[in-house]
Design an enzyme around this catalytic site. Structure first.
Site: not given
Length: 306
Positions: A176, A226, A296
């Site tokens: 990420r 997510s 996230e």
């Protein structure tokens, strides 16, 4: 905030300007108030000129793709959103095993194009609700694959308003993360290096992964995907479940009962609901397991934080 030069630039470039546009219509969470204006970006050169104009007058901007990893404030966004979507959605072959795609091309479209040309390597991305630009920016991944495995290079507008080519190594792709997150650049397009494969097998793999998404993820509800990053050695959803938070609810926001790694909009959720839920989950999980769950989702405040 003087937006005159920015709007004049947009008109000169042939970009559509939507005033007071509600951002809930442009994010997968279906949450967020209005921005001053949303500009539909139609080319890399237009993007460069728009960024230059915004920088010259200190206009606050946010670059948005499909809005699949973003949460805007209930008050909206006190600035201008540059929307990179369908008008920058070109995808084409570049040699026998390379695909060129503009930043606004959806990952679903990219994956289907790879399938049509019997190219394997992108199956993992099928069903990720984002664009090429956003996927490269955050090194999107799923089911053991990530952009790092397939991106050869990308073109981006850097913080100085220049177009630059960044190789896979220069992108510094990790979980990420990409170097562009730190440098403030904006992805314009990318080239993917794939391998020749069997079309039937590629399609079978894509369908299998899409089936797994439908079975395990709450796709019937609005969400940002997510919600938390995976702590090393753990799974966020399992930590949340083990902390007794399955179905935990704040207002219209809920920890999905289907997959605890997702915070969903059950209907009428506000940004405040989601932020409060995320903060409470982080606190409880850390107290019970000792693990801190890093969010996230990009949470964008109404006004620029000082």
């Amino acid at each position: 905030m003087n937006t005159q030069r920015l709007f004049e630039t947009a008109r000169a470039c042939g970009c559509e300007i939507l005033m007071n546009e509600p951002l809930c219509a442009h994010t997968t969470f279906k949450i967020g108030g209005s921005c001053i204006a949303l500009i539909e970006v139609n080319s890399a050169q237009s993007l460069r000129k728009l960024l230059d104009a915004a920088r010259a007058d200190g206009v606050r901007i946010f670059v948005l793709g499909k809005g699949s990893n973003v949460l805007f404030a209930d008050e909206g966004f006190d600035g201008v959103v540059l929307h990179i979507a369908g008008e920058m959605g070109e995808v084409r072959m570049l040699g026998e095993t390379s695909i060129y795609a503009q930043a606004g091309c959806s990952l679903v479209k990219l994956c289907r194009f790879a399938l049509e040309n019997s190219l394997t390597g992108l199956e993992f991305a099928y069903g990720i609700p984002g664009t090429v630009g956003g996927a490269v920016f955050m090194n999107a991944g799923a089911y053991g694959g990530e952009m790092k495995d397939v991106v050869k290079y990308c073109t981006a507008v850097n913080r100085h308003g220049e177009l630059e080519k960044l190789t896979n190594a220069q992108l510094d792709l990790s979980y990420r993360h990409s170097s562009i997150m730190q440098t403030g650049g904006v992805v314009c397009d990318a080239v993917f290096e794939l391998q020749k494969g069997d079309k039937a097998q590629i399609e079978s793999k894509m369908n299998e992964l899409m089936g797994r998404r439908r079975d395990k993820q709450p796709l019937e509800f609005a969400s940002a995907g997510s919600t938390f990053k995976r702590p090393e050695g753990f799974f966020a959803g399992k930590l949340i479940q083990d902390s007794g938070l399955r179905g935990f609810t704040v207002g219209g926001a809920q920890v999905s009962e289907k997959h605890c790694g997702f915070v969903i909009n059950k209907g009428g959720a506000t940004s405040r609901d989601v932020v409060s839920l995320i903060e409470q989950v982080q606190k409880i999980v850390q107290e019970k397991t000792g693990q801190f769950l890093e969010c996230e989702v990009r949470i964008i405040p109404f006004k620029q934080e000082v």
